[in-house]
Design a protein around this motif. Structure first.
Motif, PDB file in Angstrom:
ATOM      1  N   GLU A 129       0.843  -1.198   0.000  1.00 58.39           N
ATOM      2  CA  GLU A 129       0.000   0.000   0.000  1.00 58.39           C
ATOM      3  C   GLU A 129       0.881   1.253   0.000  1.00 58.39           C
ATOM      4  O   GLU A 129       1.761   1.416   0.823  1.00 58.39           O
ATOM      5  N   ILE A 155      -2.908  -2.483 -11.251  1.00 54.40           N
ATOM      6  CA  ILE A 155      -3.759  -1.370 -11.670  1.00 54.40           C
ATOM      7  C   ILE A 155      -4.653  -1.834 -12.812  1.00 54.40           C
ATOM      8  O   ILE A 155      -4.414  -2.878 -13.431  1.00 54.40           O
ATOM      9  N   GLU A 156      -5.681  -1.040 -13.089  1.00 52.70           N
ATOM     10  CA  GLU A 156      -6.507  -1.221 -14.278  1.00 52.70           C
ATOM     11  C   GLU A 156      -6.569   0.115 -14.999  1.00 52.70           C
ATOM     12  O   GLU A 156      -6.570   1.177 -14.365  1.00 52.70           O
ATOM     13  N   LYS A 173      -8.314   2.099 -11.806  1.00 54.54           N
ATOM     14  CA  LYS A 173      -8.299   1.386 -10.525  1.00 54.54           C
ATOM     15  C   LYS A 173      -6.860   1.200 -10.077  1.00 54.54           C
ATOM     16  O   LYS A 173      -6.017   0.708 -10.822  1.00 54.54           O
ATOM     17  N   ASN A 174      -6.580   1.607  -8.839  1.00 49.85           N
ATOM     18  CA  ASN A 174      -5.248   1.510  -8.270  1.00 49.85           C
ATOM     19  C   ASN A 174      -5.416   0.991  -6.846  1.00 49.85           C
ATOM     20  O   ASN A 174      -5.446   1.736  -5.879  1.00 49.85           O
ATOM     21  N   LYS A 175      -5.562  -0.333  -6.740  1.00 50.18           N
ATOM     22  CA  LYS A 175      -6.041  -0.929  -5.490  1.00 50.18           C
ATOM     23  C   LYS A 175      -5.084  -0.743  -4.317  1.00 50.18           C
ATOM     24  O   LYS A 175      -5.507  -0.760  -3.156  1.00 50.18           O
ATOM     25  N   LEU A 176      -3.785  -0.536  -4.582  1.00 45.08           N
ATOM     26  CA  LEU A 176      -2.827  -0.314  -3.494  1.00 45.08           C
ATOM     27  C   LEU A 176      -2.444   1.165  -3.348  1.00 45.08           C
ATOM     28  O   LEU A 176      -1.534   1.491  -2.588  1.00 45.08           O
ATOM     29  N   ASN A 177      -3.176   2.012  -4.072  1.00 48.49           N
ATOM     30  CA  ASN A 177      -2.867   3.452  -4.039  1.00 48.49           C
ATOM     31  C   ASN A 177      -1.383   3.708  -4.285  1.00 48.49           C
ATOM     32  O   ASN A 177      -0.724   4.477  -3.565  1.00 48.49           O
TER      33      ASN A 177
END
Length: 277
Positions: A129, A155-156, A173-177
Motif C-alpha cells: 500500500e 492497476i486497471e 483502478k489503483n487498489k494499493l494506491n
C-alpha cells in the motif's frame, strides 16, 4: 570523310569522359557514416560489434552520443548524422507524426528490455500500500511501464485507451494506491535511492551499472518495442545504409551478440539465422 572521322572521334571522347565521370562518382561513394546513439549498450554495440565489420569494408564510422530521446531524431532529420540507434518503432511512429518527419525504422537490433528494479525490494510481493514507483515519462515507455503494472494485476486502465500511449491519467483502478511518478527516462536509475521501485529502460539501466538479472521483473518485449536502426527515407537504399544493415545481419555480429548481449531480446533475423543452423 574527314568530317565523319572528326564526328566519330568527338563521340568517342565524350564516351570516355562520361565513363571517367561515372568511375569518379563511384569512387566518391560515401564511405563515412555518422551514427547517433544514447550512451550505454547501443553505443557499445556499435563500437565493439558493428564498426569492426564496417571497417573491413572500408567504412569509417563516427558515433555521436546523446542523452535524450528528442535530439537524435532532430539531428538525423537535419542531416547532421546519417542514422541513429536508440528508439523503438512505436516511439518513432508517434515522433514522426508529432514533428512532421518521415524517418524510417529500418530493422531491429538486439535489445535490452525495460525492467522493474529496486534497491530496497526483491519481489513483486514487496509492493505494498502506497509504494512509490518511478517510470519514464516519454509516452511510449510510460505506456510500457503501466502495461506491466496491469499485467501484475496492480492497476486497471480505461479499456478504451490506446495501450501504446496509455498514461497515468487512464488509470481507473489503483487498489494499493501506488504513487506513480513519471520522470525523465535518464533520471530513472538515479531515482532508485528515493523510490520503492523504478521502471528503467535497458540502455539506461545497463549504462548505470545495473544488470538484467538483478531486475525484479523484465518485460516480455514484443517486436514493436525492439530498438531500431533509423535512417532518413531518402537514404534507405543507399550503399552506406545497406552496408550497415549487412553488418547487423552478419554471422559475425550474431556471434558477438551471443557472447556479449546475454539477456537481450534478439531481432527476428538473428532468431531465424540461429534456427537455420
Amino acid at each position: 570523310m574527314k568530317k565523319t572521322l572528326l564526328y566519330i572521334t568527338l563521340l568517342f571522347s565524350l564516351f570516355v569522359l562520361g565513363a571517367c565521370g561515372s568511375d569518379s562518382a563511384t569512387s566518391e561513394e560515401k564511405k563515412e557514416i555518422v551514427i547517433g546513439a544514447t550512451a550505454g549498450p547501443y553505443s557499445d554495440q556499435l563500437k565493439d560489434g558493428i564498426i569492426p565489420i564496417l571497417e573491413k569494408d572500408g567504412y569509417e564510422v563516427k558515433i555521436v552520443e546523446f542523452n535524450d530521446y528528442i535530439q537524435p531524431n532532430i539531428s538525423l532529420n537535419e542531416g547532421e548524422i546519417d542514422a541513429n540507434l536508440y528508439q523503438n518503432s512505436i516511439y518513432l511512429k508517434q515522433f514522426n507524426k508529432d514533428h512532421n518527419m518521415d524517418l524510417v525504422a529500418s530493422y531491429a537490433v538486439p535489445t535490452a528490455p525495460i525492467a522493474l528494479y529496486s534497491e530496497k525490494h526483491k519481489s513483486l510481493d514487496d509492493i505494498k500500500e502506497g509504494s512509490t514507483i518511478t517510470m519514464p515519462n516519454d509516452p511510449t515507455n510510460l505506456a510500457r511501464s503501466l502495461n506491466m503494472l496491469v499485467s501484475f494485476g496492480l492497476i486497471e486502465v480505461d479499456e478504451d485507451a490506446d495501450p501504446t500511449i496509455v498514461s497515468e491519467k487512464d488509470i481507473v483502478k489503483n487498489k494499493l494506491n501506488l504513487k506513480i511518478k513519471p520522470i525523465d527516462p535518464a533520471q530513472t536509475p538515479r531515482s532508485l535511492g528515493d523510490t520503492d521501485f523504478a521502471f528503467i529502460n535497458g540502455n539506461y539501466a545497463l549504462a548505470s551499472g545495473l544488470k538484467l538479472d538483478e531486475a525484479v521483473e523484465i518485460e516480455k518485449t514484443p517486436e514493436g518495442y525492439l530498438i531500431y536502426v533509423t535512417v532518413r527515407k531518402e537514404d534507405e537504399d543507399k550503399p552506406f545504409a545497406k552496408a550497415l544493415e549487412k553488418a547487423y545481419k552478419s554471422d559475425e555480429f550474431l556471434e558477438y551478440t551471443n557472447k556479449n548481449a546475454k539477456g537481450y531480446v534478439k531481432p527476428p533475423y538473428q532468431v531465424e539465422k540461429e534456427g537455420n543452423k
